[in-house]
Design a protein around this motif. Structure first.
Motif, PDB file in Angstrom:
ATOM      1  N   ASN A 232     -11.383  12.139 -31.201  1.00  0.00           N
ATOM      2  CA  ASN A 232     -10.105  12.844 -31.125  1.00  0.00           C
ATOM      3  C   ASN A 232      -9.939  14.127 -32.204  1.00  0.00           C
ATOM      4  O   ASN A 232      -8.917  14.617 -32.066  1.00  0.00           O
ATOM      5  CB  ASN A 232      -8.942  11.784 -31.481  1.00  0.00           C
ATOM      6  CG  ASN A 232      -8.935  10.927 -30.164  1.00  0.00           C
ATOM      7  OD1 ASN A 232      -9.317  10.999 -28.967  1.00  0.00           O
ATOM      8  ND2 ASN A 232      -8.748   9.624 -30.753  1.00  0.00           N
TER       9      ASN A 232
ATOM     10  N   LYS B 218      -3.629  20.872 -30.581  1.00  0.00           N
ATOM     11  CA  LYS B 218      -3.192  20.142 -29.426  1.00  0.00           C
ATOM     12  C   LYS B 218      -1.837  20.326 -29.078  1.00  0.00           C
ATOM     13  O   LYS B 218      -1.153  20.947 -29.954  1.00  0.00           O
ATOM     14  CB  LYS B 218      -3.547  18.584 -29.752  1.00  0.00           C
ATOM     15  CG  LYS B 218      -4.965  18.158 -29.987  1.00  0.00           C
ATOM     16  CD  LYS B 218      -5.116  16.738 -29.965  1.00  0.00           C
ATOM     17  CE  LYS B 218      -6.570  16.452 -29.977  1.00  0.00           C
ATOM     18  NZ  LYS B 218      -6.966  14.993 -29.860  1.00  0.00           N
TER      19      LYS B 218
ATOM     20  N   ASN C  97       1.118  18.874 -26.157  1.00  0.00           N
ATOM     21  CA  ASN C  97       1.615  17.954 -25.050  1.00  0.00           C
ATOM     22  C   ASN C  97       2.123  18.578 -24.023  1.00  0.00           C
ATOM     23  O   ASN C  97       2.861  19.459 -24.170  1.00  0.00           O
ATOM     24  CB  ASN C  97       2.584  16.913 -25.736  1.00  0.00           C
ATOM     25  CG  ASN C  97       1.834  15.980 -26.682  1.00  0.00           C
ATOM     26  OD1 ASN C  97       0.906  15.469 -26.756  1.00  0.00           O
ATOM     27  ND2 ASN C  97       2.895  15.635 -27.696  1.00  0.00           N
TER      28      ASN C  97
ATOM     29  N   VAL D 248      -2.643  17.580 -23.764  1.00  0.00           N
ATOM     30  CA  VAL D 248      -2.591  16.125 -23.696  1.00  0.00           C
ATOM     31  C   VAL D 248      -1.668  15.582 -22.775  1.00  0.00           C
ATOM     32  O   VAL D 248      -0.365  15.930 -23.008  1.00  0.00           O
ATOM     33  CB  VAL D 248      -2.543  15.382 -24.960  1.00  0.00           C
ATOM     34  CG1 VAL D 248      -2.754  13.912 -25.005  1.00  0.00           C
ATOM     35  CG2 VAL D 248      -3.810  15.990 -26.021  1.00  0.00           C
TER      36      VAL D 248
ATOM     37  N   GLU E  25      -0.727  10.150 -20.409  1.00  0.00           N
ATOM     38  CA  GLU E  25      -1.779   9.059 -20.188  1.00  0.00           C
ATOM     39  C   GLU E  25      -2.935   9.299 -21.065  1.00  0.00           C
ATOM     40  O   GLU E  25      -4.099   8.952 -21.016  1.00  0.00           O
ATOM     41  CB  GLU E  25      -2.134   8.880 -18.838  1.00  0.00           C
ATOM     42  CG  GLU E  25      -0.993   8.281 -17.966  1.00  0.00           C
ATOM     43  CD  GLU E  25      -1.485   8.059 -16.496  1.00  0.00           C
ATOM     44  OE1 GLU E  25      -2.591   8.684 -16.125  1.00  0.00           O
ATOM     45  OE2 GLU E  25      -0.664   7.780 -15.650  1.00  0.00           O
ATOM     46  N   ASP E  26      -2.895  10.554 -22.007  1.00  0.00           N
ATOM     47  CA  ASP E  26      -3.942  10.749 -23.052  1.00  0.00           C
ATOM     48  C   ASP E  26      -5.016  11.489 -22.499  1.00  0.00           C
ATOM     49  O   ASP E  26      -6.049  11.491 -23.065  1.00  0.00           O
ATOM     50  CB  ASP E  26      -4.324   9.473 -23.767  1.00  0.00           C
ATOM     51  CG  ASP E  26      -3.400   9.129 -24.812  1.00  0.00           C
ATOM     52  OD1 ASP E  26      -2.771  10.084 -25.329  1.00  0.00           O
ATOM     53  OD2 ASP E  26      -3.362   7.914 -25.282  1.00  0.00           O
ATOM     54  N   ASN E  27      -4.843  11.779 -21.226  1.00  0.00           N
ATOM     55  CA  ASN E  27      -6.075  12.521 -20.355  1.00  0.00           C
ATOM     56  C   ASN E  27      -5.890  13.918 -21.097  1.00  0.00           C
ATOM     57  O   ASN E  27      -4.827  14.496 -21.778  1.00  0.00           O
ATOM     58  CB  ASN E  27      -5.713  12.906 -19.040  1.00  0.00           C
ATOM     59  CG  ASN E  27      -5.613  11.777 -18.402  1.00  0.00           C
ATOM     60  OD1 ASN E  27      -6.471  10.656 -18.460  1.00  0.00           O
ATOM     61  ND2 ASN E  27      -4.891  11.313 -17.191  1.00  0.00           N
ATOM     62  N   THR E  28      -6.854  14.865 -21.242  1.00  0.00           N
ATOM     63  CA  THR E  28      -6.936  15.993 -21.943  1.00  0.00           C
ATOM     64  C   THR E  28      -7.767  17.022 -21.338  1.00  0.00           C
ATOM     65  O   THR E  28      -8.645  16.796 -20.204  1.00  0.00           O
ATOM     66  CB  THR E  28      -7.746  15.847 -23.406  1.00  0.00           C
ATOM     67  OG1 THR E  28      -9.057  15.560 -22.972  1.00  0.00           O
ATOM     68  CG2 THR E  28      -7.273  14.733 -24.133  1.00  0.00           C
TER      69      THR E  28
ATOM     70  N   GLY F 176      -8.190   9.841 -20.221  1.00  0.00           N
ATOM     71  CA  GLY F 176      -7.720   9.077 -21.414  1.00  0.00           C
ATOM     72  C   GLY F 176      -7.896   7.737 -21.243  1.00  0.00           C
ATOM     73  O   GLY F 176      -7.321   7.027 -22.188  1.00  0.00           O
TER      74      GLY F 176
END
Length: 201
Positions: free
Chosen positions: A35, A41, A43, A145, A148-151, A167
């Motif tokens: 990570n 990063k 959101n 990001v 659902e924490d998909n990147t 994610g």
């Protein structure tokens, strides 16, 4: 009879696509679950999907949505139960290669690569992505990001690349477990070679 240069140096379809495999490099496999690999990063309130395919979808569902792939990887992967579908598409009049990676028939990684194109054309492509995910900062580069924490990682350089990663904790844990096994096997192999050398001298 000697073949002409174009015949002698022609790359086969298999070699071309297998050479594009994003996960052929084991260090990239390690970086996927790290990570801290990109601290810049941001959101996004948009769900990250790759060319209309959601993370977790099966190869059958992806093919139903995208059509027949240009190539399916047949080379043995460092990951078990790993399959890759390759597609060639045109974005902003630029030829791009899409990679759809599946682990245990679950889509977990998408890669779009733009090679040997102008900075301006690549900017047009990345601008479209930024606009889609409501990135206000112009020329922003980093990792988006979603909830659902998909990147989605936007990279720039000699080869411009965008990497979409699931994610899902189960997927990330599975990758980490397989990487750990690879390291154990390498260490054992290294120790065996060391012991053999000691016996020889």
């Amino acid at each position: 009879m000697l073949r002409n240069k174009s015949q002698r140096y022609k790359v086969s379809k298999s070699d071309f696509y297998e050479g594009k495999n994003f996960l052929a490099n084991q260090s990239r496999l390690l970086n996927l679950t790290n990570n801290l690999r990109n601290t810049n990063k941001l959101n996004t309130d948009k769900n990250i999907r790759f060319y209309g395919v959601s993370f977790g979808q099966t190869t059958k569902e992806a093919v139903q949505h995208l059509g027949k792939p240009n190539y399916i990887s047949r080379k043995k992967s460092v990951l078990k139960n790993h399959k890759i579908l390759f597609y060639r598409i045109t974005v902003c009049n630029v030829n791009c290669i899409l990679q759809f990676h599946f682990l245990k028939d679950e889509f977990f990684l998408g890669v779009i690569e733009v090679k040997n194109t102008s900075i301006q054309l690549h900017k047009e492509i990345t601008d479209l992505v930024r606009k889609k995910y409501n990135v206000q900062q112009e020329d922003w580069v980093g990792t988006l990001v979603d909830s659902e924490d998909n990147t989605l990682e936007i990279q720039e350089g000699m080869i411009q690349r965008m990497t979409y990663f699931s994610g899902s904790l189960s997927v990330r844990n599975e990758i980490q477990a397989q990487v750990a096994k690879i390291h154990v096997l390498k260490e054992k192999h290294g120790q065996l070679n060391h012991d053999m050398i000691l016996k020889m001298i």
